[in-house]
Enzyme design. Structure first.
Site, mmCIF file in Angstrom:
data_model
loop_
_atom_site.group_PDB
_atom_site.id
_atom_site.type_symbol
_atom_site.label_atom_id
_atom_site.label_comp_id
_atom_site.label_asym_id
_atom_site.label_seq_id
_atom_site.Cartn_x
_atom_site.Cartn_y
_atom_site.Cartn_z
ATOM 1 N N GLY A 18 0.831 -1.214 0.000
ATOM 2 C CA GLY A 18 0.000 0.000 0.000
ATOM 3 C C GLY A 18 0.855 1.250 0.000
ATOM 4 N N GLY A 22 -1.241 7.684 0.752
ATOM 5 C CA GLY A 22 -1.408 7.929 2.181
ATOM 6 C C GLY A 22 -0.157 7.729 3.022
ATOM 7 N N ARG A 70 -3.965 -10.254 -0.992
ATOM 8 C CA ARG A 70 -4.783 -11.419 -0.608
ATOM 9 C C ARG A 70 -4.340 -12.680 -1.327
ATOM 10 N N TYR A 150 -7.676 0.525 17.980
ATOM 11 C CA TYR A 150 -8.774 -0.400 18.316
ATOM 12 C C TYR A 150 -8.366 -1.870 18.162
ATOM 13 N N GLY A 192 -3.580 6.753 15.821
ATOM 14 C CA GLY A 192 -4.931 7.302 15.892
ATOM 15 C C GLY A 192 -5.242 7.941 14.550
ATOM 16 N N PRO A 193 -6.322 8.710 14.466
ATOM 17 C CA PRO A 193 -6.707 9.276 13.169
ATOM 18 C C PRO A 193 -5.686 10.251 12.579
ATOM 19 N N ILE A 194 -5.305 9.970 11.328
ATOM 20 C CA ILE A 194 -4.378 10.824 10.569
ATOM 21 C C ILE A 194 -5.042 11.050 9.211
HETATM 22 C C1 HXC Z 1 -20.826 -2.307 3.727
HETATM 23 C C2 HXC Z 1 -19.324 -2.819 2.056
HETATM 24 C C3 HXC Z 1 -18.873 -1.471 2.019
HETATM 25 C C4 HXC Z 1 -19.510 -0.539 2.894
HETATM 26 C C5 HXC Z 1 -17.761 -2.608 0.552
HETATM 27 N N1 HXC Z 1 -18.600 -3.474 1.136
HETATM 28 N N2 HXC Z 1 -17.908 -1.381 1.073
HETATM 29 N N3 HXC Z 1 -20.274 -3.228 2.909
HETATM 30 N N4 HXC Z 1 -20.461 -1.003 3.741
HETATM 31 N N5 HXC Z 1 -19.136 0.742 2.926
HETATM 32 C C6 HXC Z 1 -18.783 -4.890 0.807
HETATM 33 C C7 HXC Z 1 -19.282 -5.039 -0.609
HETATM 34 O O1 HXC Z 1 -20.703 -4.872 -0.663
HETATM 35 C C8 HXC Z 1 -18.867 -6.458 -0.956
HETATM 36 O O2 HXC Z 1 -19.712 -7.444 -0.419
HETATM 37 C C9 HXC Z 1 -17.531 -6.588 -0.210
HETATM 38 O O3 HXC Z 1 -17.530 -5.576 0.809
HETATM 39 C C10 HXC Z 1 -16.349 -6.339 -1.132
HETATM 40 O O4 HXC Z 1 -16.526 -5.069 -1.745
HETATM 41 P P1 HXC Z 1 -15.750 -4.672 -3.083
HETATM 42 O O5 HXC Z 1 -16.075 -3.243 -3.379
HETATM 43 O O6 HXC Z 1 -15.976 -5.695 -4.143
HETATM 44 O O7 HXC Z 1 -14.221 -4.834 -2.591
HETATM 45 P P2 HXC Z 1 -12.883 -4.322 -3.229
HETATM 46 O O8 HXC Z 1 -13.088 -3.747 -4.602
HETATM 47 O O9 HXC Z 1 -11.896 -5.404 -3.053
HETATM 48 O O10 HXC Z 1 -12.500 -3.054 -2.292
HETATM 49 C C11 HXC Z 1 -12.070 -3.242 -0.952
HETATM 50 C C12 HXC Z 1 -12.644 -2.174 -0.046
HETATM 51 C C13 HXC Z 1 -12.339 -0.735 -0.571
HETATM 52 C C14 HXC Z 1 -12.065 -2.414 1.355
HETATM 53 C C15 HXC Z 1 -14.153 -2.346 0.031
HETATM 54 O O11 HXC Z 1 -12.871 0.252 0.336
HETATM 55 C C16 HXC Z 1 -10.857 -0.496 -0.722
HETATM 56 O O12 HXC Z 1 -10.289 -0.848 -1.738
HETATM 57 N N6 HXC Z 1 -10.216 0.112 0.267
HETATM 58 C C17 HXC Z 1 -8.755 0.405 0.265
HETATM 59 C C18 HXC Z 1 -8.439 1.707 0.943
HETATM 60 C C19 HXC Z 1 -8.931 1.828 2.361
HETATM 61 O O13 HXC Z 1 -9.946 1.224 2.749
HETATM 62 N N7 HXC Z 1 -8.248 2.647 3.098
HETATM 63 C C20 HXC Z 1 -8.634 2.966 4.499
HETATM 64 C C21 HXC Z 1 -7.592 2.546 5.416
HETATM 65 S S1 HXC Z 1 -7.812 3.365 6.976
HETATM 66 P P3 HXC Z 1 -20.965 -8.092 -1.271
HETATM 67 O O14 HXC Z 1 -21.411 -9.254 -0.439
HETATM 68 O O15 HXC Z 1 -21.980 -6.981 -1.355
HETATM 69 O O16 HXC Z 1 -20.407 -8.493 -2.612
HETATM 70 C C22 HXC Z 1 -7.802 2.163 8.175
HETATM 71 C C23 HXC Z 1 -7.738 2.499 9.666
HETATM 72 C C24 HXC Z 1 -8.428 3.739 10.010
HETATM 73 O O17 HXC Z 1 -7.777 1.046 7.896
HETATM 74 C C25 HXC Z 1 -8.463 3.991 11.489
HETATM 75 C C26 HXC Z 1 -8.875 5.406 11.736
HETATM 76 C C27 HXC Z 1 -8.542 5.879 13.090
HETATM 77 P P1 NAP Z 2 -4.791 4.349 2.244
HETATM 78 O O1 NAP Z 2 -4.066 5.455 1.559
HETATM 79 O O2 NAP Z 2 -6.155 4.013 1.753
HETATM 80 O O3 NAP Z 2 -3.844 3.085 2.214
HETATM 81 C C1 NAP Z 2 -4.272 1.776 2.015
HETATM 82 C C2 NAP Z 2 -3.413 1.171 0.928
HETATM 83 O O4 NAP Z 2 -3.648 -0.232 0.892
HETATM 84 C C3 NAP Z 2 -3.702 1.721 -0.466
HETATM 85 O O5 NAP Z 2 -2.516 2.151 -1.073
HETATM 86 C C4 NAP Z 2 -4.282 0.543 -1.220
HETATM 87 O O6 NAP Z 2 -3.878 0.562 -2.583
HETATM 88 C C5 NAP Z 2 -3.654 -0.630 -0.465
HETATM 89 N N1 NAP Z 2 -4.461 -1.846 -0.606
HETATM 90 C C6 NAP Z 2 -5.761 -2.019 -0.293
HETATM 91 N N2 NAP Z 2 -6.151 -3.253 -0.614
HETATM 92 C C7 NAP Z 2 -5.068 -3.882 -1.118
HETATM 93 C C8 NAP Z 2 -4.846 -5.177 -1.621
HETATM 94 N N3 NAP Z 2 -5.816 -6.101 -1.667
HETATM 95 N N4 NAP Z 2 -3.596 -5.495 -2.066
HETATM 96 C C9 NAP Z 2 -2.599 -4.563 -2.035
HETATM 97 N N5 NAP Z 2 -2.758 -3.331 -1.559
HETATM 98 C C10 NAP Z 2 -3.980 -2.983 -1.108
HETATM 99 O O7 NAP Z 2 -4.971 4.658 3.794
HETATM 100 P P2 NAP Z 2 -3.937 5.113 4.908
HETATM 101 O O8 NAP Z 2 -4.673 6.009 5.809
HETATM 102 O O9 NAP Z 2 -2.667 5.559 4.306
HETATM 103 O O10 NAP Z 2 -3.702 3.736 5.706
HETATM 104 C C11 NAP Z 2 -2.422 3.126 5.777
HETATM 105 C C12 NAP Z 2 -2.371 2.198 6.976
HETATM 106 O O11 NAP Z 2 -2.535 2.955 8.180
HETATM 107 C C13 NAP Z 2 -3.452 1.121 7.004
HETATM 108 O O12 NAP Z 2 -2.942 -0.067 7.526
HETATM 109 C C14 NAP Z 2 -4.468 1.698 7.967
HETATM 110 O O13 NAP Z 2 -5.264 0.712 8.549
HETATM 111 C C15 NAP Z 2 -3.532 2.350 8.972
HETATM 112 N N6 NAP Z 2 -4.164 3.369 9.795
HETATM 113 C C16 NAP Z 2 -4.529 4.552 9.256
HETATM 114 C C17 NAP Z 2 -5.098 5.522 10.068
HETATM 115 C C18 NAP Z 2 -5.520 6.853 9.541
HETATM 116 O O14 NAP Z 2 -6.202 7.587 10.251
HETATM 117 N N7 NAP Z 2 -5.128 7.217 8.333
HETATM 118 C C19 NAP Z 2 -5.302 5.254 11.431
HETATM 119 C C20 NAP Z 2 -4.937 4.009 11.951
HETATM 120 C C21 NAP Z 2 -4.345 3.081 11.112
HETATM 121 P P3 NAP Z 2 -4.766 -0.075 -3.771
HETATM 122 O O15 NAP Z 2 -6.173 0.364 -3.544
HETATM 123 O O16 NAP Z 2 -4.130 0.471 -5.012
HETATM 124 O O17 NAP Z 2 -4.590 -1.559 -3.691
#
Ligand code: HXC
Ligand code: NAP
Length: 282
Positions: A18, A22, A70, A150, A192-194
């Site tokens: 990733g 970010g 994955r 968490y 925490g949140p960034i």
């Molecule tokens: C409910 C959801 C959903 C939502 C997806 N799904 N989004 N369900 N609410 N908001 C369900 C879909 O309906 C589907 O199930 C299944 O999840 C897979 O969804 P896809 O869209 O096909 O998945 P995919 O294309 O692989 O995308 C993965 C993803 C997407 C996680 C859903 O958001 C992503 O690519 N995220 C990467 C970036 C990211 O999330 N960054 C945040 C990191 S911050 P069904 O059964 O309907 O097919 C973090 C910590 C933060 O982690 C802490 C803060 C303090």
């Molecule tokens: P982000 O920019 O969305 O980073 C997530 C990265 O994961 C993306 O570059 C995404 O790239 C990659 N990714 C998602 N699914 C993947 C897959 N199946 N295979 C390979 N790569 C995949 O968010 P971020 O805020 O920088 O988060 C970075 C890390 O910090 C995460 O572990 C998150 O849980 C943690 N964190 C963030 C916060 C916050 O507040 N920002 C707080 C606590 C912890 P692709 O979509 O191109 O695959």
């Protein structure tokens, strides 16, 4: 101003999952500027290319490979492809994540599978691939996992992520003991949140939540990517060579403020503090 010497990372070759966006990108920039060679992997080729172009222009030695964490066969292929360009890695940062907020009863099994697949299985598969390579070649290595506060408190509305991060915490602590004697350190950061585009798009319904998060934080602010990059730099550096199995929280004290029984008194009016003084036992 950086507290780190310019070439502190010149012996490091770091793979960041990733790493195109970010916090992963922020770590890539920081480690790269300090002399590390950087490999980044994720699914979106366009983002990977953009980041490699941008960081190369800064003089950073960086390469990418498209990889879905994955899939163990994609992981093995990506590590091999990148090692051909950059040489063997000695640091792995499990940073890739997927997350969204939802009421748990509205989630499908696939929604759970998706987040657990990226966060828990992805980090486990990557650690396994890298750990085997290091053990087979007799190399030392460091695994840095990015979890969340968490991981130990759990959290409503992000249940697949919370169970996954808790698992990654257990992975960190388990491998620290099992692989420590093989020269492999395992450490984690719990931020925490960034604000990042990925986290905010998926988790923050509107900007009013930023104010709520700032106000409940003892430091009265959100985290900055730089805060995390500083800590990550130290943890993967040789200065941290005796830190193994530790999870370092970087949240301004946010989760502790939520946990302490009487912490809510920080909002208590002066008149009530005065009243409480009069209730002292004689
Ligand atoms: C409910 C959801 C959903 C939502 C997806 N799904 N989004 N369900 N609410 N908001 C369900 C879909 O309906 C589907 O199930 C299944 O999840 C897979 O969804 P896809 O869209 O096909 O998945 P995919 O294309 O692989 O995308 C993965 C993803 C997407 C996680 C859903 O958001 C992503 O690519 N995220 C990467 C970036 C990211 O999330 N960054 C945040 C990191 S911050 P069904 O059964 O309907 O097919 C973090 C910590 C933060 O982690 C802490 C803060 C303090
Ligand atoms: P982000 O920019 O969305 O980073 C997530 C990265 O994961 C993306 O570059 C995404 O790239 C990659 N990714 C998602 N699914 C993947 C897959 N199946 N295979 C390979 N790569 C995949 O968010 P971020 O805020 O920088 O988060 C970075 C890390 O910090 C995460 O572990 C998150 O849980 C943690 N964190 C963030 C916060 C916050 O507040 N920002 C707080 C606590 C912890 P692709 O979509 O191109 O695959």
């Amino acid at each position: 101003m950086s507290i780190f010497a310019d070439s502190i990372m010149k012996e490091k070759t770091v793979l960041i999952t990733g790493g195109a966006t970010g916090l992963g990108k922020e770590m890539a920039i920081r480690f790269g500027k300090l002399g590390a060679r950087i490999g980044i992997v994720s699914r979106n080729k366009e983002n990977l290319e953009k980041t490699v172009t941008q960081l190369s222009a800064m003089g950073i030695k960086i390469a990418y490979d498209v990889c879905d964490v994955r899939d163990p066969s994609q992981i093995a292929a990506s590590v091999s492809n990148l090692e051909k360009v950059l040489g063997p890695f000695n640091v792995l940062v499990n940073n890739a994540a997927g997350n969204f907020i939802s009421r748990t009863e509205q989630l499908s099994p696939k929604a759970f599978d998706t987040v657990i697949g990226i966060v828990l299985q992805g980090s486990s598969y990557f650690s396994l691939e890298m750990g085997k390579r290091w053990i087979n070649s007799g190399m030392n290595g460091t695994i840095l996992n990015i979890v969340a506060t968490y991981a130990w408190t759990g959290s409503a509305y992000v249940v697949p992520s919370a169970v996954s991060k808790a698992g990654v915490l257990a992975l960190t602590q388990s491998l620290a003991v099992e692989w420590g004697p093989r020269g492999i350190r395992s450490v984690a950061i719990a931020p925490g949140p960034i604000p990042t585009e990925g986290a905010w798009n998926n988790l923050i319904p509107d900007t009013s939540f930023e104010e709520i998060m700032k106000n409940r934080n003892p430091m009265m602010r959100l985290g900055k990517p730089d805060d995390l990059a500083d800590l990550a730099t130290f943890l993967i550096s040789d200065a941290a060579s005796y830190i193994n199995g530790a999870v370092v929280t970087i949240d301004g004290g946010e989760w502790l403020k939520g946990a302490g029984q009487f912490n809510m008194l920080s909002g208590m009016p002066e008149s009530l503090w005065d009243l409480m003084k009069t209730r002292r036992n004689k």
